[in-house]
Scaffold this motif. Structure first.
Motif, PDB file in Angstrom:
ATOM      1  N   MET A 176       4.796   6.746  22.658  1.00 54.88           N
ATOM      2  CA  MET A 176       5.665   7.089  23.854  1.00 54.88           C
ATOM      3  C   MET A 176       5.817   6.103  24.818  1.00 54.88           C
ATOM      4  SD  MET A 176       5.813  10.432  26.382  1.00 54.88           S
ATOM      5  CE  MET A 176       6.504  11.559  25.059  1.00 54.88           C
ATOM      6  N   GLU A 177       4.496   5.460  25.184  1.00 54.73           N
ATOM      7  CA  GLU A 177       4.376   4.282  26.082  1.00 54.73           C
ATOM      8  C   GLU A 177       5.242   3.330  25.646  1.00 54.73           C
ATOM      9  OE1 GLU A 177       1.132   2.484  29.111  1.00 54.73           O
ATOM     10  OE2 GLU A 177       0.390   3.485  27.352  1.00 54.73           O
ATOM     11  N   ASN A 178       4.829   2.709  24.422  1.00 58.63           N
ATOM     12  CA  ASN A 178       5.465   1.706  23.624  1.00 58.63           C
ATOM     13  C   ASN A 178       7.125   1.697  23.888  1.00 58.63           C
ATOM     14  OD1 ASN A 178       6.761   0.424  21.014  1.00 58.63           O
ATOM     15  ND2 ASN A 178       4.884  -0.786  21.610  1.00 58.63           N
ATOM     16  N   ARG A 179       7.589   2.928  23.569  1.00 56.46           N
ATOM     17  CA  ARG A 179       8.962   2.987  23.613  1.00 56.46           C
ATOM     18  C   ARG A 179       9.440   2.936  24.805  1.00 56.46           C
ATOM     19  NH1 ARG A 179      11.391   1.129  19.813  1.00 56.46           N
ATOM     20  NH2 ARG A 179       9.458   0.098  19.972  1.00 56.46           N
ATOM     21  N   ILE A 180       8.824   3.464  25.719  1.00 54.02           N
ATOM     22  CA  ILE A 180       9.492   3.708  27.353  1.00 54.02           C
ATOM     23  C   ILE A 180       9.310   2.351  27.974  1.00 54.02           C
ATOM     24  CG2 ILE A 180       9.088   4.567  29.426  1.00 54.02           C
ATOM     25  CD1 ILE A 180       8.164   7.330  28.013  1.00 54.02           C
ATOM     26  N   GLU A 181       8.019   1.526  27.651  1.00 47.64           N
ATOM     27  CA  GLU A 181       8.037   0.175  28.240  1.00 47.64           C
ATOM     28  C   GLU A 181       9.284  -0.564  27.826  1.00 47.64           C
ATOM     29  OE1 GLU A 181       4.801  -3.167  28.878  1.00 47.64           O
ATOM     30  OE2 GLU A 181       4.335  -1.702  27.504  1.00 47.64           O
ATOM     31  N   ARG A 182       9.501  -0.582  26.481  1.00 49.12           N
ATOM     32  CA  ARG A 182      10.788  -1.364  25.711  1.00 49.12           C
ATOM     33  C   ARG A 182      12.114  -0.908  26.434  1.00 49.12           C
ATOM     34  NH1 ARG A 182      15.001  -0.601  22.601  1.00 49.12           N
ATOM     35  NH2 ARG A 182      15.571  -2.084  20.891  1.00 49.12           N
ATOM     36  N   ALA A 183      12.229   0.412  26.864  1.00 49.30           N
ATOM     37  CA  ALA A 183      13.290   0.813  27.304  1.00 49.30           C
ATOM     38  C   ALA A 183      13.356   0.323  28.912  1.00 49.30           C
ATOM     39  CB  ALA A 183      13.298   2.406  27.481  1.00 49.30           C
ATOM     40  N   VAL A 184      12.425   0.286  29.624  1.00 48.83           N
ATOM     41  CA  VAL A 184      12.244  -0.073  30.998  1.00 48.83           C
ATOM     42  C   VAL A 184      12.616  -1.694  31.092  1.00 48.83           C
ATOM     43  CG1 VAL A 184      10.667  -0.894  32.868  1.00 48.83           C
ATOM     44  CG2 VAL A 184      10.634   1.560  31.820  1.00 48.83           C
ATOM     45  N   ILE A 185      12.311  -2.525  29.900  1.00 52.24           N
ATOM     46  CA  ILE A 185      12.501  -3.836  29.818  1.00 52.24           C
ATOM     47  C   ILE A 185      14.083  -3.992  29.485  1.00 52.24           C
ATOM     48  CG2 ILE A 185      12.065  -5.998  28.769  1.00 52.24           C
ATOM     49  CD1 ILE A 185       9.171  -5.150  28.232  1.00 52.24           C
ATOM     50  N   LEU A 186      14.546  -3.243  28.842  1.00 51.04           N
ATOM     51  CA  LEU A 186      16.062  -3.678  28.123  1.00 51.04           C
ATOM     52  C   LEU A 186      17.063  -2.920  29.194  1.00 51.04           C
ATOM     53  CD1 LEU A 186      15.589  -3.131  24.379  1.00 51.04           C
ATOM     54  CD2 LEU A 186      15.575  -5.379  25.724  1.00 51.04           C
ATOM     55  N   CYS A 187      16.784  -1.691  29.764  1.00 46.70           N
ATOM     56  CA  CYS A 187      17.848  -0.950  30.661  1.00 46.70           C
ATOM     57  C   CYS A 187      18.496  -2.245  31.393  1.00 46.70           C
ATOM     58  CB  CYS A 187      17.218   0.154  31.023  1.00 46.70           C
ATOM     59  SG  CYS A 187      16.380  -0.143  32.583  1.00 46.70           S
ATOM     60  N   GLU A 188      19.750  -1.966  31.539  1.00 48.10           N
ATOM     61  CA  GLU A 188      20.713  -2.609  32.443  1.00 48.10           C
ATOM     62  C   GLU A 188      20.950  -1.980  33.817  1.00 48.10           C
ATOM     63  OE1 GLU A 188      23.744  -4.159  30.073  1.00 48.10           O
ATOM     64  OE2 GLU A 188      22.272  -5.676  28.956  1.00 48.10           O
ATOM     65  N   ASN A 189      20.720  -0.645  33.889  1.00 49.08           N
ATOM     66  CA  ASN A 189      21.135   0.048  34.950  1.00 49.08           C
ATOM     67  C   ASN A 189      19.877   1.049  35.383  1.00 49.08           C
ATOM     68  OD1 ASN A 189      21.748   2.352  33.359  1.00 49.08           O
ATOM     69  ND2 ASN A 189      23.581   1.324  32.995  1.00 49.08           N
ATOM     70  N   GLU A 190      20.247   2.032  36.047  1.00 54.58           N
ATOM     71  CA  GLU A 190      19.409   2.687  36.639  1.00 54.58           C
ATOM     72  C   GLU A 190      18.749   4.000  35.552  1.00 54.58           C
ATOM     73  OE1 GLU A 190      19.696   3.848  40.692  1.00 54.58           O
ATOM     74  OE2 GLU A 190      19.343   2.104  41.605  1.00 54.58           O
ATOM     75  N   SER A 191      19.785   4.075  34.320  1.00 49.74           N
ATOM     76  CA  SER A 191      19.719   5.167  33.476  1.00 49.74           C
ATOM     77  C   SER A 191      19.086   4.729  32.233  1.00 49.74           C
ATOM     78  CB  SER A 191      21.059   6.035  33.194  1.00 49.74           C
ATOM     79  OG  SER A 191      21.287   6.429  34.440  1.00 49.74           O
ATOM     80  N   ILE A 192      18.140   5.361  31.810  1.00 50.15           N
ATOM     81  CA  ILE A 192      17.406   4.932  30.388  1.00 50.15           C
ATOM     82  C   ILE A 192      18.268   5.763  29.384  1.00 50.15           C
ATOM     83  CG2 ILE A 192      15.380   5.006  28.898  1.00 50.15           C
ATOM     84  CD1 ILE A 192      15.076   3.244  31.146  1.00 50.15           C
TER      85      ILE A 192
END
Length: 448
Positions: A365-381
């Motif tokens: 879960m931490e791995n996937r969320i960290e990836r999402a934080v890096i890639l997201c381009e706005n304030e919504s994951i």
């Protein structure tokens, strides 16, 4: 020039390198600690808050592959996640240093270094370390027990009850459920909290160095034994030693471990006189040790020595009601790490988090969320940011498909996605390489 209030550790086996680094860095930073043996860093990190470690990658003559540097990089990050590690390497070993960056190193410096470049990198490391320290898991360990599911509350309550005792503890649970975090929490709540907490990944120890790593050695005990060196048990004196992956210790070596636990003594290689120990032992494994005992893979007497108290950490599949709270906690922590604030999961992403199998548990879960934080381009994951191949475990009838079948399907899909690249597949699944290999063997998954 005013010095920066920071603690810097320099580790290298060449005295001239240590001297040069100390002379340069003491002009800019308050405390400089030099070590010629990377094993000594474990004790230093256990007893001090270190901002930056400058770590050489090679320590033995004839061994220039950087594996020792990689090993101690992992140990340092496990023991003190907020500490920034800067690697020192020669020009010909840049590829190894770059690989280490993927494992969590902050940066690397080429030898011979440029003085201004070295100081600049260390300053950046100090700044980043201070920024992360508030959100580091080791500083707020109990946050990983977020949730109200019966299984996690039971484990947390039991940990609090046994923490003040000196009873040996066996922590059971799948990979990624937080066994290291729980062991560290127990130490922090114990009467030994001001002493060292020494983590030993037994699964990564080669049989040839098992005794020297755990019990130490005398000068001259073998070719590269240049100095008397304490083992991990001695480093944990008056504190706690955490024997991780205890189920992976070969049967031939279990007797030596049992003797140390029974007699509360160790004998260094090359010495005859035993040394007394005052160490609290916490062990952990993802294996069913009772079954391993029945199959003659694990000594029964060692099992009972370790299993004075047993705590079982539940998988995320047993904590469905806690998933959203845990995901939001991790999102807040990782958002701060990358200076991306006010991030939220959209509704579809939350729905997928609830449905995903999470066989890698919190680590996945931490791995996937960290990836999402890096890639997201706005304030919504979004679902795309998370990149989860969801298997709807909780909507499937148990009679139709077993959890083991779902796990096998999930592993096969990820392996195929990465063309059976074990490192990439293990990272996505939130497993160690060794754990992934064990599951592939268990389910007879082969790259045909």
């Amino acid at each position: 020039m005013k010095k920066i209030q920071a603690n810097i550790v320099v580790i290298d086996d060449q005295e001239d390198i240590l001297f040069a680094a100390k002379m340069l860095l003491k002009k800019h930073f308050e405390t400089i600690i030099t070590l010629n043996n990377p094993k000594d860093s474990i004790k230093v990190l256990s007893e001090n808050k270190i901002d930056v470690v400058l770590l050489d990658m090679n320590y033995r003559i004839g061994y220039e592959d950087g594996k020792e540097g990689i090993y101690f990089l992992k140990e340092i990050l496990l023991l003190s996640p907020a500490t920034k590690v800067v690697l020192m390497t020669a020009f010909g070993h840049v590829e190894t240093a770059v690989e280490a960056l993927k494992l969590g190193a902050f940066d690397y410096i080429l030898k011979p270094w440029d003085n201004s470049k070295l100081v600049e990198v260390v300053k950046k490391g100090v700044t980043q370390s201070r920024k992360e320290v508030k959100s580091t898991v080791s500083q707020s360990v109990n946050n990983f027990f977020i949730g109200q599911s019966n299984a996690i509350v039971k484990a947390y309550d039991l940990a609090q009850k046994v923490a003040k005792t000196d009873a040996n503890i066996l922590i059971l649970g799948e990979n990624g459920t937080g066994k290291y975090v729980l062991a560290h929490y127990i130490h922090q709540q114990s009467n030994r909290k001001d002493q060292a907490f020494i983590h030993v990944d037994l699964g990564s120890l080669n049989e040839n160095i098992f005794e020297s790593e755990l019990f130490g050695y005398a000068k001259g005990a073998f070719t590269d034994a240049k100095n008397d060196t304490a083992g991990r048990f001695e480093l944990a004196e008056n504190g706690t030693i955490f024997l991780d992956e205890i189920g992976n210790v070969p049967l031939t070596l279990q007797a030596k471990l049992l003797q140390a636990i029974q007699t509360k003594t160790i004998t260094r290689l090359g010495e005859a006189k035993p040394r007394k120990l005052n160490v609290r032992i916490i062990a952990a494994t993802n294996l069913d040790l009772k079954t391993e005992v029945q199959h003659k893979n694990f000594r029964e007497d060692l099992f009972y020595r370790l299993n004075t108290m047993q705590i079982t950490l539940p998988s995320l599949r047993e904590r469905s009601d806690d998933l959203v709270d845990l995901a939001n906690f991790l999102l807040e922590k990782l958002s701060a790490k990358y200076d991306k604030y006010n991030l939220l999961f959209d509704e579809k992403a939350l729905a997928q988090i609830k449905k995903h199998a999470w066989f890698g548990n919190i680590r996945e879960m931490e791995n996937r969320i960290e990836r999402a934080v890096i890639l997201c381009e706005n304030e919504s994951i979004t679902v795309a940011d998370l990149d989860l191949e969801s298997i709807e475990v909780f909507e499937t009838e148990k009679d139709e498909i077993q959890l083991s079948d779902i796990e096998k399907i999930s592993i096969e899909k990820v392996l195929q996605k990465h063309q059976f690249n074990i490192s990439k597949s293990a990272e996505e699944l939130g497993l160690s390489r060794a754990a992934l290999y064990r599951r592939m063997e268990k389910y007879q998954i082969k790259n045909d």
